[in-house]
Design a protein around this motif. Structure first.
Motif, PDB file in Angstrom:
ATOM      1  N   ARG A  99      23.171  24.578 -16.906  1.00  0.00           N
ATOM      2  CA  ARG A  99      22.670  23.236 -17.192  1.00  0.00           C
ATOM      3  C   ARG A  99      21.242  23.055 -16.687  1.00  0.00           C
ATOM      4  O   ARG A  99      20.692  21.958 -16.779  1.00  0.00           O
ATOM      5  CB  ARG A  99      23.583  22.187 -16.531  1.00  0.00           C
ATOM      6  CG  ARG A  99      25.012  22.158 -17.045  1.00  0.00           C
ATOM      7  CD  ARG A  99      25.073  21.674 -18.486  1.00  0.00           C
ATOM      8  NE  ARG A  99      24.522  20.347 -18.649  1.00  0.00           N
ATOM      9  CZ  ARG A  99      25.200  19.233 -18.440  1.00  0.00           C
ATOM     10  NH1 ARG A  99      26.464  19.279 -18.031  1.00  0.00           N
ATOM     11  NH2 ARG A  99      24.639  18.056 -18.643  1.00  0.00           N
ATOM     12  N   CYS A 104      14.986  18.900 -20.281  1.00  0.00           N
ATOM     13  CA  CYS A 104      15.779  17.876 -20.952  1.00  0.00           C
ATOM     14  C   CYS A 104      17.214  17.871 -20.429  1.00  0.00           C
ATOM     15  O   CYS A 104      17.793  16.807 -20.166  1.00  0.00           O
ATOM     16  CB  CYS A 104      15.762  18.113 -22.456  1.00  0.00           C
ATOM     17  SG  CYS A 104      16.647  16.866 -23.424  1.00  0.00           S
ATOM     18  N   SER A 105      17.808  19.039 -20.264  1.00  0.00           N
ATOM     19  CA  SER A 105      19.184  19.135 -19.794  1.00  0.00           C
ATOM     20  C   SER A 105      19.323  18.602 -18.368  1.00  0.00           C
ATOM     21  O   SER A 105      20.261  17.864 -18.055  1.00  0.00           O
ATOM     22  CB  SER A 105      19.660  20.589 -19.859  1.00  0.00           C
ATOM     23  OG  SER A 105      20.953  20.726 -19.340  1.00  0.00           O
ATOM     24  N   ASN A 108      18.885  14.659 -18.294  1.00  0.00           N
ATOM     25  CA  ASN A 108      20.077  13.951 -18.763  1.00  0.00           C
ATOM     26  C   ASN A 108      21.215  14.025 -17.741  1.00  0.00           C
ATOM     27  O   ASN A 108      22.009  13.094 -17.606  1.00  0.00           O
ATOM     28  CB  ASN A 108      20.542  14.539 -20.090  1.00  0.00           C
ATOM     29  CG  ASN A 108      19.585  14.239 -21.226  1.00  0.00           C
ATOM     30  OD1 ASN A 108      18.838  13.258 -21.172  1.00  0.00           O
ATOM     31  ND2 ASN A 108      19.586  15.072 -22.245  1.00  0.00           N
ATOM     32  N   SER A 109      21.283  15.129 -17.015  1.00  0.00           N
ATOM     33  CA  SER A 109      22.387  15.327 -16.081  1.00  0.00           C
ATOM     34  C   SER A 109      22.249  14.454 -14.835  1.00  0.00           C
ATOM     35  O   SER A 109      23.255  13.992 -14.286  1.00  0.00           O
ATOM     36  CB  SER A 109      22.478  16.803 -15.675  1.00  0.00           C
ATOM     37  OG  SER A 109      22.723  17.623 -16.798  1.00  0.00           O
ATOM     38  N   GLY A 111      20.106  11.696 -14.663  1.00  0.00           N
ATOM     39  CA  GLY A 111      19.751  10.325 -15.005  1.00  0.00           C
ATOM     40  C   GLY A 111      18.322   9.937 -14.711  1.00  0.00           C
ATOM     41  O   GLY A 111      18.075   8.800 -14.275  1.00  0.00           O
ATOM     42  N   SER A 113      14.012  10.368 -16.240  1.00  0.00           N
ATOM     43  CA  SER A 113      13.263  10.667 -17.457  1.00  0.00           C
ATOM     44  C   SER A 113      12.698  12.084 -17.407  1.00  0.00           C
ATOM     45  O   SER A 113      12.500  12.653 -16.338  1.00  0.00           O
ATOM     46  CB  SER A 113      12.123   9.661 -17.643  1.00  0.00           C
ATOM     47  OG  SER A 113      11.145   9.833 -16.633  1.00  0.00           O
ATOM     48  N   LYS A 114      12.422  12.622 -18.579  1.00  0.00           N
ATOM     49  CA  LYS A 114      11.861  13.976 -18.653  1.00  0.00           C
ATOM     50  C   LYS A 114      10.468  14.024 -18.031  1.00  0.00           C
ATOM     51  O   LYS A 114      10.101  15.028 -17.407  1.00  0.00           O
ATOM     52  CB  LYS A 114      11.815  14.437 -20.107  1.00  0.00           C
ATOM     53  CG  LYS A 114      13.184  14.674 -20.725  1.00  0.00           C
ATOM     54  CD  LYS A 114      13.069  15.194 -22.139  1.00  0.00           C
ATOM     55  CE  LYS A 114      12.496  14.137 -23.069  1.00  0.00           C
ATOM     56  NZ  LYS A 114      12.472  14.604 -24.489  1.00  0.00           N
TER      57      LYS A 114
END
Length: 434
Positions: A99, A104-105, A108-109, A111, A113-114
């Motif tokens: 992960r 990006c991964s 998202n994991s 919480g 921002s990129k």
């Protein structure tokens, strides 16, 4: 207009500059009054707004009136602007590695921002790592690697400065595929420039050739001048065949270069006898005594060390050339796999190739362009890897070590052999039961 430019520049002054400006204002003043135009002149010279200079002068006069020490430094706090958003590194560490393969991964994991995560990477809070798959080693493989590395140690009589062997009598050989092009390449274009178009019949069948490379450790005299480059040669597995039918490029019967796609023991034996052995005899430095070992991996096409035809040819002209095997599943114990092949390929891929003969020429030219000092550095890296293998008891779970060879060479301190601690030697000896 000049004032508008200064207002839009938004240049911030350091405290040292503010103090210098105040001292200059004092020189421009008389009885507490400034010479006309002084503020504008100083503002233009520092490319700031006139109000900034006026504030410095006003603060300076205020301190003088209060009979206190003049301090015109910036009064902003050290932490200004929007506060940095922190990320929980423990939360990132808790994610499984699969992960954590892209920003990006991870974002998202956990919480966030990129962009926030990307800034933390730029700041060094997170580091990128390219992970290469390594051979799966059995316990027998580890013991073979350990014994091989242990056999390369020169024990000191004083037991204080043991080193690895200088490896001047070893020739490393290996095979590698080189491709006419890659299915995906990166280019850097200027705005508005057309993207290059590359085409082929099928990405699954890009033209490729296998080469057999042979290198030894370079030698230099006391002044650092090259005596022997160490580059024995790189030989394509090709054959010349007459064209069966005419085309727009050639008539029938024209000899064409064709790859040998199936390299067998017989082909390997022929290339060793007809290409590698003559090159060694022609290029090997004079005055060498003792046997010369050709180290090969355990690929099936490689011939046995007791091959009668090879031994007969290897003993000609007063040479004593022998074959030996490196441990199984050990590309990190061959200088070609360890780094020299990648360096050659990097140079070869900088060329624009269209034909088979151009590919062969580009690979051979790249091989010759590689400097002997770079090759010597790979031999030192090999010794450093051997040292790490001893530490991990024959495994490959180590990072390729770096000792700053370029800096050491510029300082004239580049070692000929890597030292090894006597305690490590004793530990490995006990582990091997020696």
């Amino acid at each position: 207009m000049e004032r508008l430019i200064n207002l839009n520049s938004k240049k911030s002054l350091t405290n040292e500059q503010r103090q210098a400006i105040y001292q200059r204002l004092l020189q421009e003043s008389s009885n507490g009054k400034l010479r006309k135009g002084s503020i504008s002149d100083i503002a233009n010279s520092y490319a700031v707004c006139t109000k900034t200079i006026s504030r410095i002068w006003g603060r300076g006069k205020l301190h003088v009136n209060e009979e206190s020490m003049v301090d015109v430094s910036l009064k902003k706090s050290k932490s200004v602007g929007r506060k940095k958003k922190q990320i929980n590194l423990g939360e990132v560490k808790g994610l499984p590695f699969h992960r954590r393969s892209n920003i990006c991964s991870i974002a998202n994991s956990i919480g966030v921002s990129k962009s926030t995560l990307h800034r933390r990477v730029q700041e060094g809070a997170l580091r990128t790592h390219t992970n290469a798959v390594k051979p799966d080693l059995t316990e027998a493989n580890k013991m073979a690697r350990l014994e091989f590395c242990f056999s390369k140690i020169n024990r000191s009589l004083s037991n204080n400065d043991s080193t690895f062997d200088d490896m001047f009598n070893v020739v490393h050989i290996d095979e590698k595929w080189f491709y006419l092009t890659k299915s995906s390449r990166r280019y850097y274009l200027v705005p508005g420039e057309d993207e290059p178009l590359r085409t082929c019949k099928s990405k699954k069948f890009i033209t490729k050739f296998m080469f057999l490379a042979a290198v030894a450790r370079p030698r230099f005299d006391a002044s650092g001048n090259e005596i022997f480059s160490g580059k024995i040669g790189i030989f394509p597995f090709t054959t010349l065949e007459p064209a069966k039918r005419s085309s727009k490029n050639r008539v029938a019967g024209t000899l064409e270069t064709k790859p040998i796609l199936s390299v067998t023991k017989e082909v390997t034996r022929t290339w060793l006898i007809e290409k590698v052995l003559p090159a060694i005899r022609a290029k090997w430095p004079q005055g060498h005594t003792g046997p010369i070992f050709i180290q090969q991996d355990n690929a099936k096409p490689h011939i046995n060390i007791n091959d009668s035809r090879f031994l007969e040819e290897a003993s000609r002209d007063g040479f004593d050339i022998r074959l030996c095997f490196q441990p199984p599943n050990s590309p990190d114990l061959n200088v070609l796999d360890l780094g020299f092949f990648r360096a050659i390929q990097s140079l070869q891929e900088q060329e624009s190739l269209g034909t088979i003969d151009e590919l062969i020429s580009a690979v051979q030219v790249s091989f010759e362009r590689m400097g002997s000092r770079e090759l010597n550095n790979v031999f030192l890296t090999l010794q450093m890897c051997m040292k790490e293998i001893l530490k991990v008891r024959g495994g490959n779970n180590y990072q390729t070590p770096h000792i700053g060879k370029g800096k050491l060479e510029r300082q004239g301190n580049l070692p000929l052999q890597i030292d090894i601690d006597e305690n490590l030697i004793n530990e490995v000896g006990s582990y091997l039961g020696l």
